[in-house]
Design a protein around this motif. Structure first.
Motif, PDB file in Angstrom:
ATOM      1  N   GLY A  33       0.815  -1.207   0.000  1.00  0.00           N
ATOM      2  CA  GLY A  33       0.000   0.000   0.000  1.00  0.00           C
ATOM      3  C   GLY A  33       0.851   1.260   0.000  1.00  0.00           C
ATOM      4  O   GLY A  33       0.524   2.243  -0.672  1.00  0.00           O
ATOM      5  N   VAL A  34       1.949   1.246   0.730  1.00  0.00           N
ATOM      6  CA  VAL A  34       2.862   2.398   0.744  1.00  0.00           C
ATOM      7  C   VAL A  34       3.454   2.604  -0.648  1.00  0.00           C
ATOM      8  O   VAL A  34       3.537   3.732  -1.141  1.00  0.00           O
ATOM      9  CB  VAL A  34       3.966   2.222   1.818  1.00  0.00           C
ATOM     10  N   VAL A  35       3.860   1.528  -1.311  1.00  0.00           N
ATOM     11  CA  VAL A  35       4.392   1.631  -2.672  1.00  0.00           C
ATOM     12  C   VAL A  35       3.344   2.230  -3.602  1.00  0.00           C
ATOM     13  O   VAL A  35       3.645   3.140  -4.393  1.00  0.00           O
ATOM     14  CB  VAL A  35       4.876   0.256  -3.194  1.00  0.00           C
ATOM     15  N   LEU A  36       2.120   1.747  -3.514  1.00  0.00           N
ATOM     16  CA  LEU A  36       1.049   2.257  -4.379  1.00  0.00           C
ATOM     17  C   LEU A  36       0.743   3.720  -4.082  1.00  0.00           C
ATOM     18  O   LEU A  36       0.414   4.489  -4.981  1.00  0.00           O
ATOM     19  CB  LEU A  36      -0.211   1.405  -4.227  1.00  0.00           C
ATOM     20  N   TYR A  37       0.861   4.108  -2.824  1.00  0.00           N
ATOM     21  CA  TYR A  37       0.615   5.504  -2.458  1.00  0.00           C
ATOM     22  C   TYR A  37       1.734   6.410  -2.974  1.00  0.00           C
ATOM     23  O   TYR A  37       1.477   7.503  -3.476  1.00  0.00           O
ATOM     24  CB  TYR A  37       0.489   5.621  -0.937  1.00  0.00           C
ATOM     25  N   LEU A  38       2.971   5.949  -2.829  1.00  0.00           N
ATOM     26  CA  LEU A  38       4.117   6.763  -3.260  1.00  0.00           C
ATOM     27  C   LEU A  38       4.184   6.911  -4.778  1.00  0.00           C
ATOM     28  O   LEU A  38       4.640   7.944  -5.278  1.00  0.00           O
ATOM     29  CB  LEU A  38       5.418   6.152  -2.743  1.00  0.00           C
ATOM     30  N   TRP A  39       3.743   5.874  -5.493  1.00  0.00           N
ATOM     31  CA  TRP A  39       3.791   5.893  -6.956  1.00  0.00           C
ATOM     32  C   TRP A  39       2.390   5.661  -7.521  1.00  0.00           C
ATOM     33  O   TRP A  39       2.063   4.566  -7.991  1.00  0.00           O
ATOM     34  CB  TRP A  39       4.743   4.827  -7.476  1.00  0.00           C
ATOM     35  N   PRO A  40       1.526   6.682  -7.490  1.00  0.00           N
ATOM     36  CA  PRO A  40       0.153   6.505  -7.993  1.00  0.00           C
ATOM     37  C   PRO A  40       0.129   6.231  -9.492  1.00  0.00           C
ATOM     38  O   PRO A  40       1.063   6.576 -10.223  1.00  0.00           O
ATOM     39  CB  PRO A  40      -0.530   7.841  -7.665  1.00  0.00           C
ATOM     40  N   ALA A  41      -0.946   5.632  -9.946  1.00  0.00           N
ATOM     41  CA  ALA A  41      -1.093   5.245 -11.354  1.00  0.00           C
ATOM     42  C   ALA A  41      -0.962   6.448 -12.285  1.00  0.00           C
ATOM     43  O   ALA A  41      -0.420   6.321 -13.386  1.00  0.00           O
ATOM     44  CB  ALA A  41      -2.441   4.555 -11.573  1.00  0.00           C
ATOM     45  N   GLU A  42      -1.442   7.602 -11.840  1.00  0.00           N
ATOM     46  CA  GLU A  42      -1.399   8.785 -12.689  1.00  0.00           C
ATOM     47  C   GLU A  42       0.027   9.239 -13.001  1.00  0.00           C
ATOM     48  O   GLU A  42       0.259   9.952 -13.964  1.00  0.00           O
ATOM     49  CB  GLU A  42      -2.139   9.963 -12.027  1.00  0.00           C
ATOM     50  N   GLY A  43       0.986   8.850 -12.174  1.00  0.00           N
ATOM     51  CA  GLY A  43       2.356   9.304 -12.363  1.00  0.00           C
ATOM     52  C   GLY A  43       3.303   8.260 -12.909  1.00  0.00           C
ATOM     53  O   GLY A  43       4.522   8.460 -12.907  1.00  0.00           O
ATOM     54  N   THR A  44       2.780   7.144 -13.409  1.00  0.00           N
ATOM     55  CA  THR A  44       3.671   6.063 -13.861  1.00  0.00           C
ATOM     56  C   THR A  44       4.528   6.466 -15.055  1.00  0.00           C
ATOM     57  O   THR A  44       5.612   5.928 -15.236  1.00  0.00           O
ATOM     58  CB  THR A  44       2.884   4.786 -14.210  1.00  0.00           C
ATOM     59  N   PHE A  45       4.074   7.436 -15.842  1.00  0.00           N
ATOM     60  CA  PHE A  45       4.869   7.861 -16.998  1.00  0.00           C
ATOM     61  C   PHE A  45       6.152   8.566 -16.560  1.00  0.00           C
ATOM     62  O   PHE A  45       7.090   8.688 -17.341  1.00  0.00           O
ATOM     63  CB  PHE A  45       4.045   8.765 -17.926  1.00  0.00           C
ATOM     64  N   GLN A  46       6.225   9.009 -15.306  1.00  0.00           N
ATOM     65  CA  GLN A  46       7.412   9.682 -14.786  1.00  0.00           C
ATOM     66  C   GLN A  46       8.358   8.729 -14.059  1.00  0.00           C
ATOM     67  O   GLN A  46       9.423   9.145 -13.621  1.00  0.00           O
ATOM     68  CB  GLN A  46       7.011  10.793 -13.817  1.00  0.00           C
ATOM     69  N   LEU A  47       7.963   7.487 -13.927  1.00  0.00           N
ATOM     70  CA  LEU A  47       8.746   6.525 -13.161  1.00  0.00           C
ATOM     71  C   LEU A  47       9.719   5.770 -14.050  1.00  0.00           C
ATOM     72  O   LEU A  47       9.481   5.595 -15.246  1.00  0.00           O
ATOM     73  CB  LEU A  47       7.822   5.521 -12.464  1.00  0.00           C
ATOM     74  N   ALA A  48      10.793   5.293 -13.435  1.00  0.00           N
ATOM     75  CA  ALA A  48      11.741   4.422 -14.129  1.00  0.00           C
ATOM     76  C   ALA A  48      11.079   3.057 -14.349  1.00  0.00           C
ATOM     77  O   ALA A  48      10.095   2.710 -13.678  1.00  0.00           O
ATOM     78  CB  ALA A  48      13.006   4.269 -13.295  1.00  0.00           C
ATOM     79  N   ALA A  49      11.640   2.291 -15.250  1.00  0.00           N
ATOM     80  CA  ALA A  49      11.064   0.979 -15.584  1.00  0.00           C
ATOM     81  C   ALA A  49      10.975   0.074 -14.354  1.00  0.00           C
ATOM     82  O   ALA A  49       9.967  -0.626 -14.164  1.00  0.00           O
ATOM     83  CB  ALA A  49      11.875   0.307 -16.681  1.00  0.00           C
TER      84      ALA A  49
END
Length: 150
Positions: A33-49
């Motif tokens: 849950g903490v991982v999902l909160y820190l990296w919400p679905a809306e921001g996945t385009f900004q995340l590393a692979a």
């Protein structure tokens, strides 16, 4: 043959195995849950692979673990409630009611996040996050006597 209550020898249906499995399930849900909160679905385009992969794995583990935890709840929580409902209504009883209420709020907001309208997601997500964040501490407070004895 007389009916034997196999939970009577344990504190309200809980034994070390029940606490261990439930604590492991809650911990797994909390971490994912903490991982999902820190990296919400809306921001996945900004995340590393690797972050996208970890987020996806967390989503799958979170979703699957909650069903396992529901099975554990059916196995240990309901017999616990049935046995201790009539006990003296002290602080432990009140903490149990608070724990159950927060758990219900987490479950309902989780369903809203999965199946509810998009407009409800922000509010449901906030309630889900904050209640689930404090829930393990409330569980520990509720079970403090049992934890001290074990």
């Amino acid at each position: 043959m007389a009916h034997v209550n196999r939970f009577a020898g344990h504190h309200g249906g809980w034994n070390t195995r029940a606490v261990t499995w439930t604590a492991a399930g809650v911990t797994l849900l909390w971490i994912t849950g903490v991982v999902l909160y820190l990296w919400p679905a809306e921001g996945t385009f900004q995340l590393a692979a690797w972050q996208v992969a970890l987020r996806r794995a967390s989503l799958l583990v979170h979703g699957g673990s909650v069903w396992v935890l529901c099975l554990l709840a059916g196995r240990w929580v309901w017999p616990h409630v049935a046995l201790v409902w009539s006990y003296r209504r002290g602080s432990t009883w009140v903490l149990g009611i608070a724990s159950a209420s927060l758990l219900l709020a987490v479950a309902l907001t989780g369903f809203l996040l999965l199946y509810g309208p998009e407009l409800a997601h922000a509010a449901a997500g906030a309630v889900h996050w904050w209640t689930a964040l404090v829930l393990p501490a409330l569980f520990a407070l509720h079970g403090r006597r049992w934890l001290r004895r074990s």
